[in-house]
Design an enzyme around this catalytic site. Structure first.
Site, short mmCIF file in Angstrom:
data_model
loop_
_atom_site.label_atom_id
_atom_site.label_comp_id
_atom_site.label_asym_id
_atom_site.label_seq_id
_atom_site.Cartn_x
_atom_site.Cartn_y
_atom_site.Cartn_z
N ASP A 120 -7.95 4.18 1.42
CA ASP A 120 -7.00 4.39 2.51
C ASP A 120 -7.71 4.97 3.74
OD1 ASP A 120 -4.77 4.78 4.08
OD2 ASP A 120 -3.69 5.97 2.59
N CYS A 129 0.87 -1.18 0.00
CA CYS A 129 0.00 0.00 0.00
C CYS A 129 0.90 1.22 0.00
CB CYS A 129 -0.99 -0.01 1.17
SG CYS A 129 -0.27 0.21 2.81
N ARG A 188 -3.45 -0.54 5.41
CA ARG A 188 -4.05 -1.56 4.55
C ARG A 188 -3.19 -2.78 4.32
NH1 ARG A 188 -5.35 2.34 -0.33
NH2 ARG A 188 -3.36 3.17 0.41
#
Length: 161
Positions: free
Chosen positions: A114, A9, A15
């Site tokens: 996000d 990520c 994440r």
């Protein structure tokens, strides 16, 4: 059979550590690591990320962010990213990785938003979305491992968005 998976990520604090934990919990005998395109190197996962994963019995409290490297990309067979922009960025930086980079949401055709610096409910939604994507991957990887798949099950035979 795939033995090495890298989850990527942006900062490697929300994440990708969450997705890596989901994958580790569902895949035996597979090494799963995570990294960031612009990692907050050495930073832990935010408390909300830790909380939502602890509730799922997949603690990520010990996670520390690391920057993606040439070596990490070369030493893995499958790289999962959160969105199409990250896929393009990763393939631009590491052209040799083309053909093994896909989104966590590849099969559901969705991106993972996000949650960084947002509230607990956003982290909860993120974890649920990641779990959906990981579950689809685990099913596909099971088909690949068993040899009972049709060629169309490979992500490279689907349109890339």
């Amino acid at each position: 059979m795939i033995r090495q998976i890298l989850v990527v990520c942006e900062g490697n604090v929300c994440r990708s550590p969450m997705a890596a934990a989901f994958l580790r919990s569902k895949l035996e005998g597979v090494s799963v690591s995570s990294a960031g395109l612009n990692a907050l190197v050495g930073s832990p996962a935010p408390e909300f990320a830790c909380d939502v994963m602890r509730l799922r019995s997949m603690p990520i409290d010990q996670h520390r962010a690391q920057q993606i490297t040439d070596e990490l990309c070369r030493n893995t067979e499958l790289i999962l990213v959160m969105d199409s922009d990250q896929r393009r960025e990763l393939e631009t930086r590491y052209p040799f990785s083309k053909g093994k980079v896909y989104r966590v949401g590849e099969y559901g055709v969705f991106d993972i938003e996000d949650p960084y610096r947002q509230g607990r409910t956003v982290f909860e939604h993120c974890a649920q979305t990641i779990e959906t994507g990981v579950t689809a991957w685990v099913k596909r990887l099971g088909l690949i491992a068993s040899g009972s798949h049709a060629r169309s099950n490979y992500p490279e035979n689907r349109s890339r968005t």
